[in-house]
Design an enzyme around this catalytic site. Sequence first.
Site, short mmCIF file in Angstrom:
data_model
loop_
_atom_site.label_atom_id
_atom_site.label_comp_id
_atom_site.label_asym_id
_atom_site.label_seq_id
_atom_site.Cartn_x
_atom_site.Cartn_y
_atom_site.Cartn_z
N LYS A 71 0.82 -1.21 0.00
CA LYS A 71 0.00 0.00 0.00
C LYS A 71 0.86 1.28 0.00
O LYS A 71 2.06 1.22 0.30
CB LYS A 71 -0.93 -0.03 1.22
CG LYS A 71 -1.95 -1.18 1.17
CD LYS A 71 -2.91 -1.10 2.37
CE LYS A 71 -3.96 -2.19 2.32
NZ LYS A 71 -4.94 -2.07 3.44
N HIS A 121 -2.11 -5.58 1.62
CA HIS A 121 -3.43 -6.19 1.46
C HIS A 121 -3.20 -7.63 0.99
O HIS A 121 -2.28 -7.89 0.23
CB HIS A 121 -4.23 -5.44 0.39
CG HIS A 121 -5.43 -6.21 -0.09
ND1 HIS A 121 -6.65 -6.12 0.54
CD2 HIS A 121 -5.58 -7.11 -1.10
CE1 HIS A 121 -7.51 -6.94 -0.06
NE2 HIS A 121 -6.89 -7.54 -1.06
P1 ADP Z 1 -7.86 -6.75 5.93
O1 ADP Z 1 -7.10 -5.81 4.99
O2 ADP Z 1 -7.00 -7.18 7.09
O3 ADP Z 1 -8.51 -7.90 5.22
P2 ADP Z 1 -10.50 -5.47 6.17
O4 ADP Z 1 -10.95 -6.23 4.95
O5 ADP Z 1 -11.38 -5.52 7.38
O6 ADP Z 1 -9.02 -5.89 6.63
O7 ADP Z 1 -10.37 -3.93 5.80
C1 ADP Z 1 -9.81 -3.52 4.56
C2 ADP Z 1 -8.88 -2.35 4.81
O8 ADP Z 1 -9.66 -1.23 5.27
C3 ADP Z 1 -7.84 -2.55 5.92
O9 ADP Z 1 -6.69 -3.26 5.47
C4 ADP Z 1 -7.51 -1.12 6.29
O10 ADP Z 1 -6.62 -0.51 5.36
C5 ADP Z 1 -8.88 -0.45 6.18
N1 ADP Z 1 -9.57 -0.43 7.49
C6 ADP Z 1 -10.14 -1.47 8.14
N2 ADP Z 1 -10.67 -1.10 9.33
C7 ADP Z 1 -10.43 0.24 9.44
C8 ADP Z 1 -10.73 1.22 10.43
N3 ADP Z 1 -11.38 0.91 11.56
N4 ADP Z 1 -10.31 2.49 10.19
C9 ADP Z 1 -9.66 2.84 9.06
N5 ADP Z 1 -9.35 1.94 8.07
C10 ADP Z 1 -9.73 0.66 8.26
#
Ligand code: ADP
Length: 140
Positions: free
Chosen positions: A11, A117
Amino acid sequence: MAIERTFSMIKPDATKRNLTGKIVDRLESAGLRVVAQKRIWMSRREAEGFYAVHKERPFFDELCEFMSSGPTVVQVLEGENAIAKNREVMGATNPAEAADGTIRKDFAESIGENSVHGSDGPDTAKEEISYFFAATEIVG
Ligand code: ADP
């Protein structure tokens, strides 16, 4: 165990801090093979399309703003159990909760700007790979 492919991104917070090589090293050291890779600058619209599944979440705007704020390295990773292995090497979404030795524990700046990601399952892996790569760009 099956050989799988998964989609990965380095990212903008990480490309900005010149961490691409260090992150690729973590992935390769875990047995994942980079079979496609390019550096792109996502438009706001591309980011919104990629994260469409999150569009009702409160952080959607912030996330799309961040993901289109600088260069991203998009990748296809291949290996045994690649989807789960990549998630393990990445660590938890929130770096404060990520296990020691994971990419997010060592490099992420916040729950939003969390450096990497990785697809969360076989269906999303397929969709996310085809969002950025043509079949001819993936060389196993
Ligand atoms: P992951 O990337 O671990 O699979 P998610 O799919 O839940 O996590 O979320 C996608 C992306 O959204 C995260 O990697 C992060 O960059 C962002 N994100 C998730 N939760 C939050 C939050 N509470 N505040 C700000 N950004 C968030």
